[in-house]
Design a protein around this motif. Structure first.
Motif, PDB file in Angstrom:
ATOM      1  N   ASP A   1       0.799  -1.232   0.149  1.00  0.00           N
ATOM      2  CA  ASP A   1       0.067   0.057  -0.285  1.00  0.00           C
ATOM      3  C   ASP A   1       0.943   1.058   0.051  1.00  0.00           C
ATOM      4  O   ASP A   1       0.851   1.872   1.225  1.00  0.00           O
ATOM      5  N   PHE A   2       1.688   1.553  -1.103  1.00  0.00           N
ATOM      6  CA  PHE A   2       2.334   2.669  -1.212  1.00  0.00           C
ATOM      7  C   PHE A   2       1.599   3.806  -1.188  1.00  0.00           C
ATOM      8  O   PHE A   2       0.454   3.863  -1.618  1.00  0.00           O
ATOM      9  N   GLU A   3       2.189   5.069  -0.508  1.00  0.00           N
ATOM     10  CA  GLU A   3       1.557   6.375  -0.536  1.00  0.00           C
ATOM     11  C   GLU A   3       2.286   7.323  -1.413  1.00  0.00           C
ATOM     12  O   GLU A   3       1.643   8.446  -1.456  1.00  0.00           O
ATOM     13  N   LYS A   4       3.389   6.925  -1.831  1.00  0.00           N
ATOM     14  CA  LYS A   4       4.372   7.792  -2.547  1.00  0.00           C
ATOM     15  C   LYS A   4       5.210   7.203  -3.543  1.00  0.00           C
ATOM     16  O   LYS A   4       5.753   6.318  -3.046  1.00  0.00           O
ATOM     17  N   VAL A   5       5.634   7.933  -4.407  1.00  0.00           N
ATOM     18  CA  VAL A   5       6.798   7.489  -5.448  1.00  0.00           C
ATOM     19  C   VAL A   5       7.702   8.582  -5.561  1.00  0.00           C
ATOM     20  O   VAL A   5       7.484   9.604  -5.846  1.00  0.00           O
TER      21      VAL A   5
ATOM     22  N   LEU B   1      11.845  11.714 -16.847  1.00  0.00           N
ATOM     23  CA  LEU B   1      10.836  11.454 -15.398  1.00  0.00           C
ATOM     24  C   LEU B   1       9.327  11.675 -15.518  1.00  0.00           C
ATOM     25  O   LEU B   1       8.558  11.038 -14.908  1.00  0.00           O
ATOM     26  N   PRO B   2       8.936  12.649 -16.413  1.00  0.00           N
ATOM     27  CA  PRO B   2       7.843  13.094 -16.470  1.00  0.00           C
ATOM     28  C   PRO B   2       6.726  11.793 -16.974  1.00  0.00           C
ATOM     29  O   PRO B   2       5.554  11.735 -16.614  1.00  0.00           O
TER      30      PRO B   2
ATOM     31  N   GLU C   1       7.242  12.484  -6.908  1.00  0.00           N
ATOM     32  CA  GLU C   1       8.472  13.453  -6.800  1.00  0.00           C
ATOM     33  C   GLU C   1       9.852  13.170  -7.320  1.00  0.00           C
ATOM     34  O   GLU C   1      10.274  12.088  -7.077  1.00  0.00           O
ATOM     35  N   ALA C   2      10.372  13.770  -8.041  1.00  0.00           N
ATOM     36  CA  ALA C   2      11.653  13.849  -8.502  1.00  0.00           C
ATOM     37  C   ALA C   2      12.571  14.241  -7.542  1.00  0.00           C
ATOM     38  O   ALA C   2      12.552  15.371  -7.263  1.00  0.00           O
TER      39      ALA C   2
END
Length: 330
Positions: free
Chosen positions: A160-164, A174-175, A189-190
């Motif tokens: 259950d990831f909340e962020k990458v 990256l986009p 977020e880069a």
């Protein structure tokens, strides 16, 4: 091929059919099963041939093996053409040939490009499922090429990831990865490499680097790292000292120490072969896997031929069952 209806002639399954028929769950189940069979000694890979051909900067080779448990025999032929992206093609090109293990006859010809990407992602996903902390919340991605999107989608289904958070040597790429994260409902977020190591609970590296991109001191306790890009002698994605400080698992030990991420720590003597565990042993319950919340685990995903054969067999079986497979006589 396991569970395939008996037919006359050669079955041909193209790239479009593979992509339509073989989903992430299909690939996960096939890869997990073949890793388990390998650990039991019921499936084995043959020596890999991988050479620079001296033209187009290409690497070309063969990966083959036999899964006695699944009755899958075959070879994947292909390699890496670095100039393909400029031609509108993927850099990795391959085709899978499946043979009837009872007769040796060629049974199926299966497009291998999509399947290579989906089985590689399934491999890291299997490692996350069995080795990452259950409470992992931040996924770190090192690399933003074609295969990174497959990796992100497969990994996101395991916890259950909340962020990458992501880093790539070419930030302009990256986009596209960020768009996949947005599609999955995950903030993206880069970040710098150091920031990525400080935040991520699970890290996937999927590059073609020949130097370490992550250093030991940047990684926090309890992290699971899946190194998926190193599959050739000389390649390297993480610091050898980091590898030596982790509990190392792999798809195949022989490849891990010779062409995988572990090759550098092995060469300098900071890691010994007996400290590397086939992930199939964890799948089969013969090894406990992660032993504590602070342990840093690392999966050295070198890519074995049996992965390709497993997912290609699924594609051929599904195409036959659906009636969409082309069939020719040799």
């Amino acid at each position: 091929m396991k569970d395939m209806p008996e037919t006359q002639g050669l079955v041909i399954v193209g790239e479009a059919e593979c992509e339509r028929l073989v989903g992430r769950k299909d690939a996960f189940d096939a890869v997990e099963a073949v890793f388990g069979a390998m650990a039991k000694g019921d499936a084995w890979n043959f020596p890999v041939v991988r050479e620079a051909i001296g033209y187009a900067d290409a690497l070309y080779g063969f990966k083959s093996g036999f899964d006695k448990a699944g009755k899958v025999l075959g070879v994947k032929s292909g390699g890496y053409w670095p100039g393909n992206m400029d031609k509108g093609l993927t850099n990795h090109q391959s085709t899978v040939f499946l043979f009837d293990p009872d007769t040796g006859q060629l049974a199926a010809l299966v497009g291998g490009n999509y399947l290579t990407a989906v089985r590689t992602a399934a491999s890291s996903a299997v490692s996350i499922a069995h080795l990452a902390r259950k409470d992992a919340k931040v996924l770190g991605m090192v690399g933003a090429g074609h295969q990174s999107q497959f990796q992100l989608r497969a990994a996101a289904e395991q916890r259950d990831f909340e962020k990458v958070v992501a880093w790539n040597p070419h930030p302009e790429m990256l986009p596209k990865l960020g768009a996949v994260a947005e599609e999955l409902g995950l903030p993206f977020e880069a970040v710098t490499q150091e920031q990525l190591g400080a935040q991520a609970d699970v890290i996937i590296t999927i590059t073609s680097a020949f130097e370490p991109l992550l250093m030991k001191d940047w990684i926090k306790p309890g992290t699971h790292i899946a190194c998926m890009g190193t599959d050739t002698k000389g390649k390297q994605e993480v610091d050898a000292a980091l590898v030596a400080a982790t509990t190392v698992f792999t798809d195949e030990v022989a490849q891990s120490i010779s062409i995988g991420e572990a090759q550098h720590a092995i060469a300098e003597g900071s890691l010994t072969e007996d400290r590397i565990t086939p992930i199939g042993a964890v799948i089969n319950g013969a090894h406990p896997g992660r032993s504590s919340d602070d342990e840093i685990t690392l999966f050295d995903g070198t890519g074995v031929g049996l992965q390709d054969l497993a997912v290609a067999s699924v594609a051929a079986r599904l195409a036959e069952e659906e009636g969409s497979a082309k069939r020719v006589s040799l």
